[in-house]
Design an enzyme around this catalytic site. Structure first.
Site, mmCIF file in Angstrom:
data_model
loop_
_atom_site.group_PDB
_atom_site.id
_atom_site.type_symbol
_atom_site.label_atom_id
_atom_site.label_comp_id
_atom_site.label_asym_id
_atom_site.label_seq_id
_atom_site.Cartn_x
_atom_site.Cartn_y
_atom_site.Cartn_z
ATOM 1 N N THR A 51 -5.571 11.533 0.976
ATOM 2 C CA THR A 51 -5.914 12.803 1.512
ATOM 3 C C THR A 51 -6.700 13.770 0.587
ATOM 4 O OG1 THR A 51 -4.114 12.602 3.277
ATOM 5 C CG2 THR A 51 -5.121 14.703 2.764
ATOM 6 N N ASP A 103 -6.347 4.590 1.804
ATOM 7 C CA ASP A 103 -5.236 5.207 2.499
ATOM 8 C C ASP A 103 -3.916 4.504 1.887
ATOM 9 O OD1 ASP A 103 -3.122 5.791 4.502
ATOM 10 O OD2 ASP A 103 -4.523 6.783 5.454
ATOM 11 N N SER A 104 -2.912 5.069 1.591
ATOM 12 C CA SER A 104 -1.896 4.596 0.735
ATOM 13 C C SER A 104 -1.017 3.800 1.632
ATOM 14 C CB SER A 104 -1.086 5.603 -0.071
ATOM 15 O OG SER A 104 -0.291 6.149 0.640
ATOM 16 N N THR A 147 -0.001 10.086 0.144
ATOM 17 C CA THR A 147 1.228 10.588 0.042
ATOM 18 C C THR A 147 2.014 9.523 0.752
ATOM 19 O OG1 THR A 147 1.151 12.136 1.830
ATOM 20 C CG2 THR A 147 0.902 13.011 -0.214
ATOM 21 N N THR A 160 22.491 2.855 -0.140
ATOM 22 C CA THR A 160 23.266 3.604 1.028
ATOM 23 C C THR A 160 21.693 4.349 1.691
ATOM 24 O OG1 THR A 160 24.421 5.546 1.594
ATOM 25 C CG2 THR A 160 23.557 5.792 -0.639
HETATM 26 N N1 ASP Z 1 -2.171 8.587 5.067
HETATM 27 C C1 ASP Z 1 -2.649 9.517 3.695
HETATM 28 C C2 ASP Z 1 -2.394 8.431 2.630
HETATM 29 O O1 ASP Z 1 -1.304 8.241 2.252
HETATM 30 C C3 ASP Z 1 -1.774 10.690 3.722
HETATM 31 C C4 ASP Z 1 -1.839 11.490 2.574
HETATM 32 O O2 ASP Z 1 -2.555 11.166 1.520
HETATM 33 O O3 ASP Z 1 -1.076 12.644 2.408
HETATM 34 O O4 ASP Z 1 -3.437 7.740 2.126
#
Ligand code: ASP
Length: 338
Positions: A14, A59-60, A91, A273
């Site tokens: 992002t 995009d991750s 993220t 866990t």
């Molecule tokens: N979908 C995005 C990603 O992981 C979300 C982000 O970067 O906040 O590339």
């Protein structure tokens, strides 16, 4: 004083995205142009930055262990010429990459800081600017010989992180390990928690990260047949996300037999866990002891995310089944602390 140099590996996410009509997506060249227009990056206190934009920007959610390895190799190849490294990353799977990199960068003695944002840098109101600037300062100026994740005021040990908030600026936490630094008016390092400098040099990352591993979160009613299907060849390792102190049903013989048959075939099964805090103690309950009896090993207080990356790494570099079982229970990079 020599100007500090930070290498920025821009993998996507992002932070550098733009909205071209179909929702946010990364666009080549866009972030670099934006950074060139930020006067704060030319401040005398800022390090010199070399930005490497990956192709394609991802995009991750599209990342795989192949990308973890590409990032590790990139850092290895530029290691000598920089004081620190920032990895700009989406993220969604940042905690996975932050958990895998410490295993792939054995002997690391410089900071590697992953960051990103919940709102792109181009938006007026964003968390990208602060995350980026602080990550750059941390990478340039602090003796932190670790892979870390910086996000929303907290510097966290990479291999202890989880994404805890899909919408808030406090998107990450390391619930089972205190932050390495709290960032407020001052940057307060928790020096006693930061790992000691390694006596070795950085080793080259492995050539491949290609073990067949998986994780499985237990749920009430899970059937032996379902488990048996998951454990079928070619599976080499499984992270079992079990209840509480690592417990699983012990009143279903077929369920335990499926685990026993798999461990006898050489599948390494590691028990973690589902709880965010605490640790596995397989002899606390009969429902845990039953797992020990069928050859499952304890993941102690490792996150299931770190356990999955570690299992892939240990098998990929050619450890025997017995060595993998032993090393999974030993702290290698700060992923286990009990
Ligand atoms: N979908 C995005 C990603 O992981 C979300 C982000 O970067 O906040 O590339």
């Amino acid at each position: 004083m020599r100007h500090k140099r930070v290498y920025v590996a821009y993998t996507g996410g992002t932070i550098g995205m733009t909205n071209a009509g179909e929702g946010y997506a990364p666009a080549p060249g866009f972030l670099e142009q934006h950074l060139r227009e930020m006067p704060e990056l030319r401040d005398a206190a800022m390090p010199e930055i070399v930005l490497h934009e990956y192709t394609p920007l991802l995009d991750s959610s599209n990342m795989t262990p192949r990308e973890w390895l590409a990032i590790a190799r990139d850092i290895f190849e530029h290691y000598g010429a920089f004081d620190g490294f920032v990895v700009l990353h989406g993220t969604d799977t940042m905690a996975y990459t932050a958990s895998a990199l410490p295993f792939l960068l054995q002997g690391l003695n410089k900071p590697v800081i992953l960051t990103g944002s919940q709102i792109p840098l181009l938006e007026l109101r964003n968390d990208a600017r602060e995350n980026l600037i602080t990550a750059l300062l941390l990478a340039a100026n602090y003796a932190i010989p670790e892979v870390c994740l910086y996000f929303g005021d907290k510097l966290l040990r990479g291999c202890r992180t989880v994404k805890v908030n899909a919408l808030g600026f406090d998107a990450f936490d390391s619930p089972n390990f205190p932050p390495l630094a709290n960032v407020g008016v001052e940057i307060q390092l928790n020096r006693n928690l930061i790992r000691a400098q390694s006596e070795k040099n950085l080793s080259a990352p492995p050539n491949e990260l290609n073990a067949t591993v998986a994780s499985l979160r237990l749920f009430p009613g899970i059937s032996a047949e379902f488990l048996r299907n998951v454990l079928k060849p070619p599976l080499q390792g499984l992270v079992l996300e079990a209840y509480g102190t690592g417990n699983a049903p012990n009143n279903d013989r077929a369920f335990l037999d499926a685990l026993a048959e798999a461990t006898a075939r050489g599948v390494v099964i590691v028990d973690c866990t589902q709880c965010l805090r605490g640790a596995v103690k397989l002899n606390a309950y009969a429902t845990g002891a039953a797992l020990l009896d069928v050859g499952v090993v304890s993941g102690a207080d490792m996150t299931p995310i770190a356990a999955l990356a570690k299992l892939n790494y240990l098998i990929s570099i050619g450890n025997s089944i017995q060595e993998t079982r032993e090393l999974m229970q030993r702290d290698l990079c700060g992923e286990i602390s009990v």
